[in-house]
Motif scaffolding. Structure first.
Motif, short mmCIF file in Angstrom:
data_model
loop_
_atom_site.label_atom_id
_atom_site.label_comp_id
_atom_site.label_asym_id
_atom_site.label_seq_id
_atom_site.Cartn_x
_atom_site.Cartn_y
_atom_site.Cartn_z
N ARG A 9 0.83 -1.21 0.00
CA ARG A 9 0.00 0.00 0.00
C ARG A 9 0.86 1.26 0.00
NH1 ARG A 9 -5.52 -0.22 3.56
NH2 ARG A 9 -6.34 -2.21 2.80
N ALA A 10 2.05 1.13 0.59
CA ALA A 10 2.96 2.28 0.66
C ALA A 10 3.79 2.41 -0.62
CB ALA A 10 3.89 2.13 1.86
N GLY A 11 3.57 1.53 -1.60
CA GLY A 11 4.26 1.63 -2.87
C GLY A 11 5.54 0.83 -2.97
N ILE A 12 5.76 -0.09 -2.03
CA ILE A 12 6.96 -0.94 -2.03
C ILE A 12 6.64 -2.25 -2.73
CG2 ILE A 12 8.60 -2.18 -0.55
CD1 ILE A 12 8.02 0.00 1.59
N GLU A 13 7.53 -2.71 -3.58
CA GLU A 13 7.31 -3.97 -4.29
C GLU A 13 7.22 -5.13 -3.30
OE1 GLU A 13 10.15 -4.58 -7.43
OE2 GLU A 13 10.12 -2.45 -7.95
N LYS A 14 6.30 -6.05 -3.58
CA LYS A 14 6.02 -7.14 -2.65
C LYS A 14 7.24 -7.99 -2.36
CE LYS A 14 2.93 -11.05 -1.80
NZ LYS A 14 1.75 -11.83 -2.30
N ASP A 15 8.02 -8.33 -3.41
CA ASP A 15 9.18 -9.21 -3.20
C ASP A 15 10.23 -8.57 -2.29
OD1 ASP A 15 9.71 -7.37 -5.27
OD2 ASP A 15 11.37 -8.61 -6.00
N LYS A 16 10.35 -7.24 -2.39
CA LYS A 16 11.30 -6.53 -1.54
C LYS A 16 10.81 -6.46 -0.10
CE LYS A 16 13.22 -3.88 -5.37
NZ LYS A 16 13.44 -2.56 -5.99
N ALA A 17 9.52 -6.27 0.06
CA ALA A 17 8.93 -6.26 1.41
C ALA A 17 9.09 -7.62 2.08
CB ALA A 17 7.46 -5.87 1.33
N VAL A 18 8.87 -8.68 1.31
CA VAL A 18 9.00 -10.05 1.85
C VAL A 18 10.45 -10.31 2.26
CG1 VAL A 18 8.91 -12.50 1.27
CG2 VAL A 18 7.04 -10.99 0.58
N TYR A 19 11.40 -9.88 1.44
CA TYR A 19 12.82 -10.07 1.75
C TYR A 19 13.18 -9.39 3.07
CZ TYR A 19 17.90 -9.94 1.27
OH TYR A 19 19.25 -10.08 1.49
N VAL A 20 12.78 -8.14 3.22
CA VAL A 20 13.08 -7.39 4.44
C VAL A 20 12.40 -8.03 5.64
CG1 VAL A 20 12.66 -5.20 5.63
CG2 VAL A 20 13.53 -5.21 3.28
N GLU A 66 13.39 1.39 1.86
CA GLU A 66 12.09 1.91 2.28
C GLU A 66 11.31 0.89 3.09
OE1 GLU A 66 13.66 4.47 -0.79
OE2 GLU A 66 13.40 2.28 -0.72
N ALA A 67 11.48 -0.40 2.76
CA ALA A 67 10.80 -1.45 3.51
C ALA A 67 11.35 -1.55 4.93
CB ALA A 67 10.94 -2.79 2.79
N VAL A 68 12.67 -1.38 5.07
CA VAL A 68 13.29 -1.37 6.40
C VAL A 68 12.76 -0.19 7.21
CG1 VAL A 68 15.44 -1.08 7.69
CG2 VAL A 68 15.39 -2.54 5.66
N GLN A 69 12.71 0.96 6.58
CA GLN A 69 12.20 2.16 7.25
C GLN A 69 10.76 1.95 7.72
OE1 GLN A 69 12.79 4.98 4.11
NE2 GLN A 69 15.00 5.19 4.50
N LEU A 70 9.95 1.34 6.86
CA LEU A 70 8.56 1.10 7.21
C LEU A 70 8.43 0.10 8.35
CD1 LEU A 70 5.56 1.62 6.57
CD2 LEU A 70 5.67 -0.30 4.95
#
Length: 258
Positions: A9-20, A66-70
């Motif tokens: 929802r914040a505009g981060i790609e799913k695969d990158k969010a999953v990795y983080v 950005e995923a780490v920050q979130l």
């Protein structure tokens, strides 16, 4: 909603969010949510969960950063937001910013000490209504945790303690001790003082949750300040210290095997 959905929802790609999410073990929100009682004991190692130096360069890349920050922002806001809601106080935004800054400062210090570059750095995290469900989930988990029978919780802590493990290794009869008899087994083996000393911080958190002292600290000192204070019992409110002493006496009473 979970972190992955929040990130998308914040505009981060799913695969990158999953990795983080995987590399940071779900963050403190998940550690607390799925923890055994007392659930806030996980805060005592703050912010070490983020110190994953092997992955710093990858976590510093666009999207991952950005995923780490979130994730760190979500952790801080959901934890302090939980205490704010329980106490019916407004969310202290300055404190949340301070804790987020301190978490990234710890990452930077760890990276510099180990000559690692790049590493994830602090950025702007926009707080939206999407954070609210995470706060309410932690409030619900807290209420569930604090409603558990305290003697059962104390026996659970004893059952999984190093003190009882030593007793199991030393005495054959202790290998079959049930959870509900864990404190009695420690009393029989003369290991209660060792247990109380080793598990004092867990007992501090247990009582801090139940009398809301830890919540007052979180909304006034933030996570970092609270963790530092909880490590020095002599600096805490005398009434709270007395409550910790009372639960220690309860342990001694429950462990009476005569």
């Amino acid at each position: 909603m979970d972190f992955i959905e929040l990130a998308v929802r914040a505009g981060i790609e799913k695969d990158k969010a999953v990795y983080v999410y995987r590399r940071l073990n779900g963050g403190y929100y998940m550690k607390i949510y799925y923890s055994k009682s007392p659930i806030l004991y996980n805060l005592m190692n703050w912010p070490n969960l983020y110190l994953r130096r092997k992955f710093y360069p990858k976590l510093a890349e666009p999207g991952y950063r950005e995923a780490v920050q979130l994730l760190i922002g979500l952790d801080v806001i959901s934890i302090i937001g939980m205490s704010s809601m329980i106490l019916n106080r407004p969310l202290p935004l300055e404190l949340t910013r301070g804790d987020i800054e301190e978490a990234f400062s710890a990452i930077k210090d760890d990276a510099m000490e180990n000559s690692i570059y790049p590493f994830p750095e602090e950025g702007e995290v926009k707080i939206t209504q999407d954070f609210f469900p995470f706060i309410t989930d932690l409030v619900r988990k807290r209420k569930e945790d604090d409603s558990k029978n305290i003697v059962e919780v104390l026996n659970d802590i004893a059952y999984e303690s190093e003190a009882l493990e030593e007793v199991r290794r030393k005495y054959p009869w202790a290998k079959t001790v049930n959870r509900e008899d864990s404190l009695k087994a420690l009393g029989l083996a003369g290991k209660l003082e060792e247990f109380l000393k080793a598990e004092e911080s867990r007992l501090v958190i247990l009582m801090g949750q139940r009398n809301l002292h830890i919540d007052r600290l979180l909304v006034e000192k933030g996570i970092s300040g609270t963790v530092k204070l909880l490590g020095h019992l002599e600096e805490l409110d005398p009434d709270f210290v007395e409550s910790v002493e009372k639960v220690k006496k309860m342990v001694l009473e429950v462990s009476n095997y005569v």
